[in-house]
Motif scaffolding. Sequence first.
Motif, PDB file in Angstrom:
ATOM      1  N   GLU A 556     105.804   4.343  25.686  1.00 42.36           N
ATOM      2  CA  GLU A 556     104.556   3.877  26.258  1.00 42.36           C
ATOM      3  C   GLU A 556     103.490   4.936  26.019  1.00 42.36           C
ATOM      4  O   GLU A 556     103.728   6.126  26.247  1.00 42.36           O
ATOM      5  CB  GLU A 556     104.712   3.609  27.755  1.00 42.36           C
ATOM      6  N   LEU A 557     102.326   4.509  25.558  1.00 47.11           N
ATOM      7  CA  LEU A 557     101.264   5.457  25.287  1.00 47.11           C
ATOM      8  C   LEU A 557      99.914   4.821  25.564  1.00 47.11           C
ATOM      9  O   LEU A 557      99.748   3.599  25.471  1.00 47.11           O
ATOM     10  CB  LEU A 557     101.329   5.977  23.852  1.00 47.11           C
ATOM     11  N   ASN A 558      98.963   5.673  25.912  1.00 47.61           N
ATOM     12  CA  ASN A 558      97.619   5.235  26.245  1.00 47.61           C
ATOM     13  C   ASN A 558      96.700   5.524  25.063  1.00 47.61           C
ATOM     14  O   ASN A 558      96.545   6.679  24.660  1.00 47.61           O
ATOM     15  CB  ASN A 558      97.124   5.970  27.496  1.00 47.61           C
ATOM     16  N   ILE A 559      96.102   4.492  24.483  1.00 47.78           N
ATOM     17  CA  ILE A 559      95.205   4.636  23.348  1.00 47.78           C
ATOM     18  C   ILE A 559      93.784   4.775  23.873  1.00 47.78           C
ATOM     19  O   ILE A 559      93.277   3.890  24.578  1.00 47.78           O
ATOM     20  CB  ILE A 559      95.308   3.426  22.393  1.00 47.78           C
ATOM     21  N   THR A 560      93.141   5.884  23.537  1.00 41.58           N
ATOM     22  CA  THR A 560      91.817   6.184  24.093  1.00 41.58           C
ATOM     23  C   THR A 560      90.718   6.187  23.052  1.00 41.58           C
ATOM     24  O   THR A 560      89.559   6.427  23.397  1.00 41.58           O
ATOM     25  CB  THR A 560      91.842   7.561  24.790  1.00 41.58           C
ATOM     26  N   GLU A 561      91.035   5.965  21.788  1.00 43.08           N
ATOM     27  CA  GLU A 561      89.989   5.943  20.765  1.00 43.08           C
ATOM     28  C   GLU A 561      90.343   4.926  19.699  1.00 43.08           C
ATOM     29  O   GLU A 561      91.510   4.645  19.434  1.00 43.08           O
ATOM     30  CB  GLU A 561      89.819   7.333  20.142  1.00 43.08           C
ATOM     31  N   PHE A 584      95.494   0.085  13.695  1.00 41.55           N
ATOM     32  CA  PHE A 584      94.505   0.340  14.732  1.00 41.55           C
ATOM     33  C   PHE A 584      94.932  -0.395  16.010  1.00 41.55           C
ATOM     34  O   PHE A 584      94.603  -1.567  16.196  1.00 41.55           O
ATOM     35  CB  PHE A 584      93.123  -0.126  14.279  1.00 41.55           C
ATOM     36  N   PRO A 585      95.681   0.260  16.896  1.00 42.87           N
ATOM     37  CA  PRO A 585      96.154  -0.415  18.101  1.00 42.87           C
ATOM     38  C   PRO A 585      94.999  -0.686  19.067  1.00 42.87           C
ATOM     39  O   PRO A 585      93.935  -0.062  18.999  1.00 42.87           O
ATOM     40  CB  PRO A 585      97.151   0.581  18.696  1.00 42.87           C
ATOM     41  N   ALA A 586      95.232  -1.610  20.003  1.00 41.98           N
ATOM     42  CA  ALA A 586      94.225  -1.941  21.005  1.00 41.98           C
ATOM     43  C   ALA A 586      94.029  -0.774  21.961  1.00 41.98           C
ATOM     44  O   ALA A 586      94.948   0.007  22.235  1.00 41.98           O
ATOM     45  CB  ALA A 586      94.664  -3.192  21.785  1.00 41.98           C
ATOM     46  N   MET A 587      92.821  -0.650  22.455  1.00 45.65           N
ATOM     47  CA  MET A 587      92.525   0.393  23.432  1.00 45.65           C
ATOM     48  C   MET A 587      93.323   0.129  24.709  1.00 45.65           C
ATOM     49  O   MET A 587      93.587  -1.010  25.090  1.00 45.65           O
ATOM     50  CB  MET A 587      91.033   0.404  23.743  1.00 45.65           C
ATOM     51  N   GLY A 588      93.710   1.195  25.403  1.00 41.96           N
ATOM     52  CA  GLY A 588      94.448   1.074  26.649  1.00 41.96           C
ATOM     53  C   GLY A 588      95.926   1.335  26.468  1.00 41.96           C
ATOM     54  O   GLY A 588      96.366   1.958  25.497  1.00 41.96           O
ATOM     55  N   ARG A 589      96.721   0.832  27.399  1.00 40.36           N
ATOM     56  CA  ARG A 589      98.152   1.114  27.413  1.00 40.36           C
ATOM     57  C   ARG A 589      98.876   0.249  26.385  1.00 40.36           C
ATOM     58  O   ARG A 589      98.666  -0.971  26.314  1.00 40.36           O
ATOM     59  CB  ARG A 589      98.712   0.843  28.805  1.00 40.36           C
ATOM     60  N   ASN A 590      99.740   0.870  25.562  1.00 41.27           N
ATOM     61  CA  ASN A 590     100.517   0.175  24.537  1.00 41.27           C
ATOM     62  C   ASN A 590     101.987   0.572  24.672  1.00 41.27           C
ATOM     63  O   ASN A 590     102.318   1.630  25.220  1.00 41.27           O
ATOM     64  CB  ASN A 590     100.025   0.526  23.137  1.00 41.27           C
ATOM     65  N   GLN A 591     102.848  -0.293  24.143  1.00 40.33           N
ATOM     66  CA  GLN A 591     104.289  -0.021  24.185  1.00 40.33           C
ATOM     67  C   GLN A 591     104.894  -0.247  22.808  1.00 40.33           C
ATOM     68  O   GLN A 591     104.671  -1.279  22.185  1.00 40.33           O
ATOM     69  CB  GLN A 591     104.967  -0.931  25.205  1.00 40.33           C
ATOM     70  N   LEU A 592     105.625   0.762  22.319  1.00 41.93           N
ATOM     71  CA  LEU A 592     106.334   0.675  21.039  1.00 41.93           C
ATOM     72  C   LEU A 592     107.827   0.721  21.327  1.00 41.93           C
ATOM     73  O   LEU A 592     108.303   1.603  22.051  1.00 41.93           O
ATOM     74  CB  LEU A 592     105.950   1.849  20.130  1.00 41.93           C
ATOM     75  N   SER A 593     108.580  -0.217  20.756  1.00 46.94           N
ATOM     76  CA  SER A 593     110.037  -0.188  20.918  1.00 46.94           C
ATOM     77  C   SER A 593     110.703  -0.365  19.566  1.00 46.94           C
ATOM     78  O   SER A 593     110.130  -0.952  18.645  1.00 46.94           O
ATOM     79  CB  SER A 593     110.506  -1.280  21.887  1.00 46.94           C
ATOM     80  N   PHE A 594     111.921   0.155  19.455  1.00 46.36           N
ATOM     81  CA  PHE A 594     112.671   0.033  18.215  1.00 46.36           C
ATOM     82  C   PHE A 594     114.158   0.222  18.500  1.00 46.36           C
ATOM     83  O   PHE A 594     114.547   0.824  19.512  1.00 46.36           O
ATOM     84  CB  PHE A 594     112.193   1.043  17.162  1.00 46.36           C
TER      85      PHE A 594
END
Length: 623
Positions: A556-561, A584-594
């Motif tokens: 989980e990571l927060n995209i700020t730019e 280019f991920p969406a601004m805000g909280r994102n989740q990457l899983s694998f």
Amino acid sequence: MEKRSPQLWLVAGLVLSSINLTAQSAKQPLPGTALSGGGQHSIVQSTPLSGVVSAKTSTERWANKLVRLEARNPGLPEVNVIKDAKLAEKWSTAARPLPPASPKAVLPVVGTNMEGNWSVQQTPPDNSMAISNGGWIVSVNNDEIVYAQSSGTLTYAAFWADFFQGQGLFANIYDPKVLYDSQADRFFMTVLHGSEASNSILLLCFSQTNNPTDGWNIYQLSGNPLNNNCWFDYPSIGVSNNEVYLTGNLFTSGNNQFNQVVIFQVTKSTGYNGSNLNWQYWYNLSADITPFTIVPASWGQSGNYGPGILFMSSASGGDNRYIAWELTNDLGSNPSLNAYTVNVPSYSPAADAQQPNNPDLLDNGDCRILGAFYLNQTLHCIHHGDVGSGWNGLIYTRINVTNLQATQSEFGAPGVVDISYPQFTSFSGGTSDPSVMVAYLQSSTQIYPEVRVVNCDANMNWGPSALVKAGETHVDFLQGEERWGDYTGMARRHNASNPEVWLAACYGANVTGQLNNTYKTWIAEITGSSSSVEEEEEDARTVLYPVPAIDLFTLELNITERAQHTMQLIDAEGAVVKVLYQGFPAMGRNQLSFNRGQLAPGTYSLVVSTPQKRIAHETLVVQ
């Protein structure tokens, strides 16, 4: 080579009519009391121009060369004893991974890249390269010289016998070294001829302009300067404000036993303009340890320094000291050569390297210093050596010239791979940042001989390495043990707006229709973000779970730019295993899983970055 040789694709370049004499820096005198001895010098001598060669005049394509199928043992006998004794220990050791990569170090980015020189005539490749401010690349190896442009276009290639046609040279031509003199905006190159006292010649080549296709002024000096039945090998070159330097080892004809190191000190302006070359040589170099190869330390960024220059040397068979050498002044100004001890952690040669699908070992050489430069009162030097249980890795040292105190860092993976034949350059935007980029060769029982690059940051922490060119096959050029290296080429492009370096290095390959299981050269541009880029607080922005994972990893990571983000997995050897996302991920909280099931058991790093900064560096444990 026929597909690249005829009808040379010459490209006209901008030629400057004068030599730029700006960007000079002063040389810092070394402190304390010099060791007894130092060195003696010859009288100043003058040698006329031998001839001129260019891409326009090198038209014949004989490609003649006589080569031996059994490797000449290039090392000192006592070094070979040490290496051989370590083989059994090395083969019995278990894998130990690289230390975790520093989150502040640069992740190298491979830019423009292309196939360069081939090795179909001679081994080892002995790569060297230089790049001009105008983007001209000169790449050389034991077979040939190649010109290319930074856009990725190969414009010229010639075997050495064809390049030097008309110069009265009939023995083998080999061991080239080339540099770009950014102060003069010219190239300087040295190539060796012959391996007997009777035919050992040093070919000193000065480009007539900043475009190598316009030609070179050639001078021939004796490789047996002392008239003591010796020939010259293992060249290194450097440049200062007013001079160029050629160092090398003398070997006795007949038994090929090491005799001593010599240094040629040469006024460069006359070489560039084609008039008589003024020079002298230094000999009887003595210090606490016998130098086997001495390396000039040119200025690490744009411009030069002087008068005189600094050199570095180590002990071929290992020690706990280096020797720093100071040539105090220019030719004709009463120079002296002084030696100083630099205390370092103990180092020693490693056992030779392995490769897949072939029992022939790759010769790791010894512990001689392979690269050095001077910048902001710091001497930088690098070589390879034993980093654990007989495995080869990188040994990088910074020496403060005000007190000769050394700081050292190693990079290697004992039990996993052999890392050998490094070359390096400054990789920063200013002289106060000591970060470097390092190119090196790598091989193991699972990895064909390949080319990689890694950054070491200002605090001497290593980042993750990047693959530049994977090996395509094993090397089987000789009968028995294979030569490897002996050098890797790397050079900084001085006028780049951001740090940019180029490399030329060998990898295992086949040359279709020519020779199987040989080497090719890969030429590549390496960039990356500054080592001083801002790093966000990782614990506030990213959460990785579970650790260790049984099924899925989730980040989980927060995209700020709004920026392109790259998310990639890197293994313990620094290799990129998988680019999980780039976009280019969406601004805000994102989740990457694998799925962790795609990964073999071990320790990995998950790196998230933008072109400007490193956002996250998380450790993954797969059981």
